[in-house]
Enzyme design. Structure first.
Site, PDB file in Angstrom:
ATOM      1  N   ARG A  85       2.156  32.359   8.108  1.00 29.99           N
ATOM      2  CA  ARG A  85       1.271  32.422   9.276  1.00 29.99           C
ATOM      3  C   ARG A  85      -0.154  32.114   8.861  1.00 29.99           C
ATOM      4  O   ARG A  85      -0.572  32.454   7.769  1.00 29.99           O
ATOM      5  CB  ARG A  85       1.269  33.839   9.868  1.00 29.99           C
ATOM      6  CG  ARG A  85       2.530  34.255  10.539  1.00 29.99           C
ATOM      7  CD  ARG A  85       2.388  35.688  11.033  1.00 29.99           C
ATOM      8  NE  ARG A  85       1.566  35.750  12.235  1.00 29.99           N
ATOM      9  CZ  ARG A  85       2.058  35.621  13.466  1.00 29.99           C
ATOM     10  NH1 ARG A  85       3.336  35.438  13.634  1.00 29.99           N
ATOM     11  NH2 ARG A  85       1.278  35.684  14.522  1.00 29.99           N
TER      12      ARG A  85
ATOM     13  N   GLU B 165       6.215  31.622  23.389  1.00 27.53           N
ATOM     14  CA  GLU B 165       6.553  32.510  24.492  1.00 27.53           C
ATOM     15  C   GLU B 165       5.357  32.502  25.441  1.00 27.53           C
ATOM     16  O   GLU B 165       4.227  32.711  25.004  1.00 27.53           O
ATOM     17  CB  GLU B 165       6.798  33.925  23.954  1.00 27.53           C
ATOM     18  CG  GLU B 165       7.314  34.835  25.036  1.00 27.53           C
ATOM     19  CD  GLU B 165       7.454  36.297  24.613  1.00 27.53           C
ATOM     20  OE1 GLU B 165       7.384  36.606  23.414  1.00 27.53           O
ATOM     21  OE2 GLU B 165       7.617  37.125  25.536  1.00 27.53           O
TER      22      GLU B 165
ATOM     23  N   LYS C 277      -1.412  37.443  19.949  1.00 23.59           N
ATOM     24  CA  LYS C 277      -1.582  37.341  21.396  1.00 23.59           C
ATOM     25  C   LYS C 277      -1.761  38.709  22.033  1.00 23.59           C
ATOM     26  O   LYS C 277      -2.527  38.855  22.974  1.00 23.59           O
ATOM     27  CB  LYS C 277      -0.368  36.632  22.007  1.00 23.59           C
ATOM     28  CG  LYS C 277      -0.481  35.125  21.947  1.00 23.59           C
ATOM     29  CD  LYS C 277       0.687  34.466  22.653  1.00 23.59           C
ATOM     30  CE  LYS C 277       1.940  34.571  21.841  1.00 23.59           C
ATOM     31  NZ  LYS C 277       3.062  33.820  22.380  1.00 23.59           N
TER      32      LYS C 277
END
Ligand code: ATP
Ligand code: MG
Length: 569
Positions: free
Chosen positions: A269, A44, A279
């Site tokens: 992750r 994104e 982020k």
């Protein structure tokens, strides 16, 4: 026959298998999708990529390459309020820097807005979606909990025609933000909360960085993602574990629509000690000026580590070796640094640099004379050759390499003691010059001309070799020495009422403004990475100006030396 040499790029090097690869091996064996492999990396564009994304990139591109397929770079740009072109550009740049090439063209979920809209209409027509007039808070209240089923929206059974009309009017911009949504009609009693009539579209009168003002309704990520994969014909949709519970929803949408069904596979992750890989939190560090920007060399962003001097090869090796698993863990930051050192050790040329200079005058060396000594550029790589280093009457050494009153285990320079100058001569400290306050400002030494090159013809030994720079020839430089941005191993481990910012390490940046470098270090290009002998790996920063280089410390050398030092105290 010799096997093909596929070891020239790290991602092609043979490595242990993992559960995702095993699935792909099996798919290839049974000829699934006729052997076609297409993966994707779907960021994104709401921030810069970080080391966690590097793991995902290496996995997606690495696997598709191994199976003769390709990888799409797709921007999941469904959230116009948080997304920007700057992020798109940085992500493209970062993926290239890491060494990967996606299948052209770059894809955007926003390219599919019309198709996604048409499919939404189709779902309404088949009674699988409805326009809901509850606001966000009411939707939340209806959702239920993990232990309690949710409640049906009072609009769930409104006529299909009414939903179609309202959805068209939502698109036409008739309603203010947040007043209506389009929801899937699935199961409000499902134990999986994602299946409880999830929102597919919301009204958002926001300008999009690509579609401008063409749309005022935007698909939710959960509605857009799986269909985007489907449109592109993604065979293996590899993502992180938090999406495991979303998989049934993605599968439900493609099933209802009767379109190509990608297979989603989840992995763990990446988490690293002393590091945050989120982020949102990294954005906060930038916005609140805790760092100088997304590319601050202390940031775990790809732009940050690039500026810090971490080579892409080291990151790829790191990612290949940590593998993937089905449970989240946390890795030592030291492991990443290991791969950085290992890579730079092979490739970085050695130079001499003095970070905290102490002036040394060689009393028996002729005034105004210079001789050029041979120095080996990289003992690990003979092809790197040699260079000439100037030697003259006045030199700089590190303040730390001299002690007036040395402890037992201190073998470097002290009054009356002889040491070797790297690539140069043996010197003996004859006396110490101090200022009025008693600080040592200069050493008076003598050198032995017969020891040129570092050995004595009479066979006498010295216990230490120290680095140095000729004062007359030195390049003045700023050197920035970094330590971890967070003082705690787990930066999210905070006291009650505080947030991760309370764990920021106040000493993460040390600026050494008066460093002396050997002349060759004054002309290197930005990002070039070298070893300062005995000190670590350093790279040229973009803040460098002509005649005034700025270096970042990439990583220290393994600190065996400092340990010996400690024992002596
Ligand atoms: P963040 O939590 O930092 O905002 P994200 O998951 O929201 O990250 P996206 O841009 O949606 O960021 O991620 C793109 C891809 O990168 C996704 O497939 C995601 O699973 C993967 N990814 C993100 N963070 C990590 C991580 N720490 N380790 C491995 N993969 C990650
Ligand atoms: Mg995300």
């Amino acid at each position: 026959m010799t096997p093909p040499n596929n070891a020239e790029t790290p991602e092609a090097a043979p490595r242990p298998s993992n559960f995702i690869r095993d699935i792909m091996v099996e798919d290839a064996r049974i000829g699934k999708h006729s052997g076609r492999v297409l993966t994707r990396f779907p960021p994104e564009p709401n921030g810069y990529l970080h080391l966690g994304h590097a793991k995902s990139i290496c996995l997606n591109f690495g696997l598709s390459k191994e199976f003769g397929g390709a990888t799409n770079l797709r921007f999941d740009d469904t959230n116009p309020e948080k997304e920007e072109q700057e992020y798109v550009d940085s992500i493209i740049d970062n993926v290239k820097w890491l060494g990967f090439q996606w299948q052209e063209p770059v894809c955007f979920a926003s390219d599919y807005f019309q198709q996604l809209y048409d499919w939404a209409v189709q779902l309404i027509q088949s009674g699988k979606a409805f326009v809901c007039d509850l606001n966000a808070e009411q939707v939340r209240q209806h959702r239920g909990t993990l232990t309690e089923p949710g409640k049906h929206s009072p609009f769930r059974d409104r006529p299909i025609e009414e939903s179609l009309d309202l959805f068209a009017r939502m698109k036409a911009g008739e309603f203010p933000d947040g007043t209506r949504t389009l929801r899937a009609k699935i199961d409000m009693a499902s134990p999986n909360l994602n299946m409880r009539d999830p929102v597919m579209y919301r009204i958002l009168n926001a300008e999009h960085h690509r579609t401008g003002n063409a749309w005022c309704i935007y698909p939710m990520y959960d509605y857009a993602h799986g269909q985007s994969d489907s449109i592109e014909g993604i065979t293996h949709s590899i993502c992180t574990l938090e999406f495991e519970d979303h998989r049934p929803l993605y599968d439900w949408f493609v099933q209802q629509l009767g379109i190509f069904a990608p297979r989603q596979i989840e992995f763990d992750r990446l988490n690293l000690t002393y590091t945050l890989l989120s982020k949102r939190k990294l954005l906060q560090l930038v916005q609140d000026n805790h760092v100088s920007g997304w590319d601050d060399p202390r940031m775990p962003t790809l732009s940050g580590i690039r500026r810090r001097g971490y080579p892409p090869e080291a990151i790829r090796n790191f990612c290949a070796n940590i593998g993937v698993s089905k449970t989240n863990g946390i890795l030592e930051l030291g492991l990443l640094e290991h791969y950085v050192r290992e890579d730079l050790n092979k490739r970085a040329s050695r130079y001499m640099a003095v970070l905290k200079p102490l002036r040394v005058v060689i009393d028996n060396y002729p005034e105004g004379e210079t001789e050029w000594l041979d120095a080996v550029n990289n003992p690990e790589d003979e092809s790197a050759g040699t260079r000439k280093v100037p030697f003259s009457k006045v030199l700089y050494i590190e303040q730390d390499d001299f002690k007036e009153d040395p402890p037992k285990q201190f073998f470097r320079l002290s009054p009356g003691r002889e040491v070797r100058l790297r690539w140069g001569f043996y010197i003996v400290c004859q006396s110490v010059v101090k200022d009025e306050a008693g600080n040592i400002v200069e050493l008076r030494c003598t050198y032995d001309p017969l020891t040129r090159g570092g050995g004595a013809p009479d066979g006498r030994k010295v216990k230490a070799t120290i680095h140095w720079v000729s004062a007359e020839h030195a390049v003045n430089a700023e050197v920035r020495v970094y330590s971890t941005l967070f003082a705690k191993e787990n930066p999210n481990d905070v006291e009650e009422g505080k947030d991760f910012l309370s764990n920021i390490n106040p000493d993460s940046l040390e600026v050494l403004a008066d460093c002396k470098l050997e002349p060759a270090l004054g002309t290197l290009a930005v990002e070039e990475c070298v070893q300062f002998e005995r000190l670590g790996y350093f790279c040229v920063d973009k803040d460098s100006a002509p005649g005034k280089p700025v270096y970042n410390r990439t990583v220290a050398l393994r600190d065996a030396w400092a340990k010996i030092e400690k024992r002596g105290k």
